[in-house]
Design a protein around this motif. Structure first.
Motif, PDB file in Angstrom:
ATOM      1  N   SER A 248       0.706  -1.277  -0.010  1.00 19.94           N
ATOM      2  CA  SER A 248       0.003   0.174   0.118  1.00 19.94           C
ATOM      3  C   SER A 248       0.875   1.256   0.122  1.00 19.94           C
ATOM      4  N   ASP A 249       1.972   1.229   0.841  1.00 16.62           N
ATOM      5  CA  ASP A 249       2.865   2.530   0.870  1.00 16.62           C
ATOM      6  C   ASP A 249       3.603   2.597  -0.591  1.00 16.62           C
ATOM      7  N   LEU A 250       3.873   1.460  -1.028  1.00 21.96           N
ATOM      8  CA  LEU A 250       4.487   1.648  -2.388  1.00 21.96           C
ATOM      9  C   LEU A 250       3.640   2.131  -3.510  1.00 21.96           C
ATOM     10  N   GLN A 251       2.437   1.759  -3.353  1.00 18.03           N
ATOM     11  CA  GLN A 251       1.446   2.146  -4.428  1.00 18.03           C
ATOM     12  C   GLN A 251       1.168   3.501  -4.079  1.00 18.03           C
TER      13      GLN A 251
ATOM     14  N   GLN B  11       2.002   6.617  -6.984  1.00 20.68           N
ATOM     15  CA  GLN B  11       1.098   7.483  -7.408  1.00 20.68           C
ATOM     16  C   GLN B  11       1.673   8.803  -7.142  1.00 20.68           C
ATOM     17  N   GLN B  12       2.486   9.081  -6.021  1.00 23.90           N
ATOM     18  CA  GLN B  12       2.942  10.484  -5.993  1.00 23.90           C
ATOM     19  C   GLN B  12       4.116  10.695  -6.916  1.00 23.90           C
ATOM     20  N   ASP B  13       4.998   9.667  -7.417  1.00 25.85           N
ATOM     21  CA  ASP B  13       6.041   9.736  -8.481  1.00 25.85           C
ATOM     22  C   ASP B  13       5.195   9.923  -9.825  1.00 25.85           C
ATOM     23  N   LEU B  14       4.204   9.387  -9.919  1.00 24.97           N
ATOM     24  CA  LEU B  14       3.322   9.592 -11.454  1.00 24.97           C
ATOM     25  C   LEU B  14       2.791  10.902 -11.416  1.00 24.97           C
TER      26      LEU B  14
END
Length: 261
Positions: free
Chosen positions: A67-70, A74-77
Motif C-alpha cells: 500500500s505504501d509503495l502504491q 502514485q506520488q511519483d506519477l
C-alpha cells in the motif's frame, strides 16, 4: 458337595472379577492413549493456529508495504505528470522561440539552460564537473547562482533564431557544435558578435556541420579570447588553409586542430 459347589462358584467369580479388572485396565490404557493422542492433535492445531496468526501478521505487513509503495508510485506519477506539463514536447519552432520575458524573470543563464536542454544540448555550470542534460533536473536556487561555463550542443537542434539566449551569458568558456544540422554561417557570425562571448570563449569545436563554410569560420576572428579551435568534417569549407591562416594571424594565441575534408 455343597462346599464343592460354593468353591467352584467362588472360583468362577474370582476369574470373572479378574477378567473385568483386566478389561478395565485395558480400557483405561486406551482412554489414556486416546487422551494423549488428542492432546497432541490439539497442540498441533494450536501450533498451526499460531503459525497462521504469524503468517497473517506477515501478510498484513506486506499488504501495508504494498500500500505504501502504491502511494509512493502514485506520488511519483503525479510528479512525472507535473514535469511533463513543465517540459512539454516542443516543436522545432517552439524550441527556437526566444522568450525575453522569461530571460528577465529567471536570468540569462537559467533561460539559456532551458532553451539548450529543450533542444537536446547539455550545459555545465561554473564550479561543477557534472553535465546537466535533464530538463526536469535543472537545479533551482537563488537567481544567478548557476552560471553556464560550457555548452555541448552535439546532435541538438539549436538554430540561429534562438541564439539571443546567449547574449547575457558572461562565463561561457567552451562550446561544442557537433553534428548540428541547423548550424550555418549566420550562427557562427552571431556567436562572434556577442560581446560577452568575445571576452570569455576560449575553446570552440565545429564538427560535421555541413552548412558551415569559410565565411562562418572567418567570422570567428572577433572572438579575441579564443585559444583552441577544433574543426572536422566540414564539407562546406573550400579554402581551409587560407581560412586557418587568416584566423591565426588575427588571433596569435589560437591553436587550430583541424581535420577538414
Amino acid at each position: 458337595m455343597m462346599v464343592a459347589e460354593l468353591k467352584a462358584g467362588f472360583g468362577d467369580a474370582v476369574v470373572q472379577l479378574s477378567s473385568i479388572q483386566h478389561y478395565d485396565s485395558v480400557l483405561q490404557q486406551r482412554i489414556d492413549q486416546t487422551r494423549w493422542d488428542y492432546s497432541q492433535e490439539i497442540q498441533q492445531l494450536r501450533d498451526l493456529v499460531y503459525g497462521l496468526k504469524d503468517d497473517l501478521g506477515d501478510a498484513m505487513r506486506h499488504i501495508g508495504l504494498v500500500s505504501d509503495l502504491q502511494k509512493r508510485l502514485q506520488q511519483d506519477l503525479e510528479i512525472i505528470k507535473q514535469d511533463r506539463v513543465r517540459a512539454p514536447a516542443v516543436t522545432e519552432h517552439q524550441s527556437c522561440r526566444v522568450d525575453y520575458e522569461r530571460i528577465k524573470a529567471v536570468g540569462p543563464d537559467r533561460a539559456a539552460s532551458e532553451w539548450l536542454l529543450r533542444c537536446g544540448a547539455k550545459v555545465r555550470y561554473k564550479g561543477f564537473d557534472k553535465w546537466q542534460q535533464d530538463y526536469n533536473g535543472l537545479p533551482s536556487g537563488p537567481l544567478g547562482k548557476y552560471k553556464i561555463q560550457a555548452i555541448d550542443a552535439t546532435e541538438s537542434c539549436i538554430m540561429y533564431r534562438g541564439f539571443d539566449h546567449l547574449e547575457g551569458l558572461e562565463h561561457v568558456e567552451e562550446i561544442k557544435l557537433i553534428r548540428c544540422i541547423y548550424i550555418e554561417d549566420p550562427c557562427l557570425e552571431r556567436i562572434s558578435a556577442i560581446t560577452n562571448l568575445q571576452a570569455s570563449l576560449s575553446s570552440l569545436e565545429v564538427v560535421s556541420c555541413g552548412n558551415v563554410t569559410d565565411r562562418g569560420l572567418l567570422a570567428l576572428h572577433h572572438l579575441s579570447n579564443l585559444q583552441r579551435l577544433f574543426l572536422s568534417d566540414l564539407p562546406g569549407v573550400q579554402e581551409k588553409e587560407k581560412t586557418v591562416k587568416i584566423l591565426q594571424t588575427a588571433l596569435p594565441k589560437l591553436v587550430v586542430e583541424q581535420d577538414v575534408q
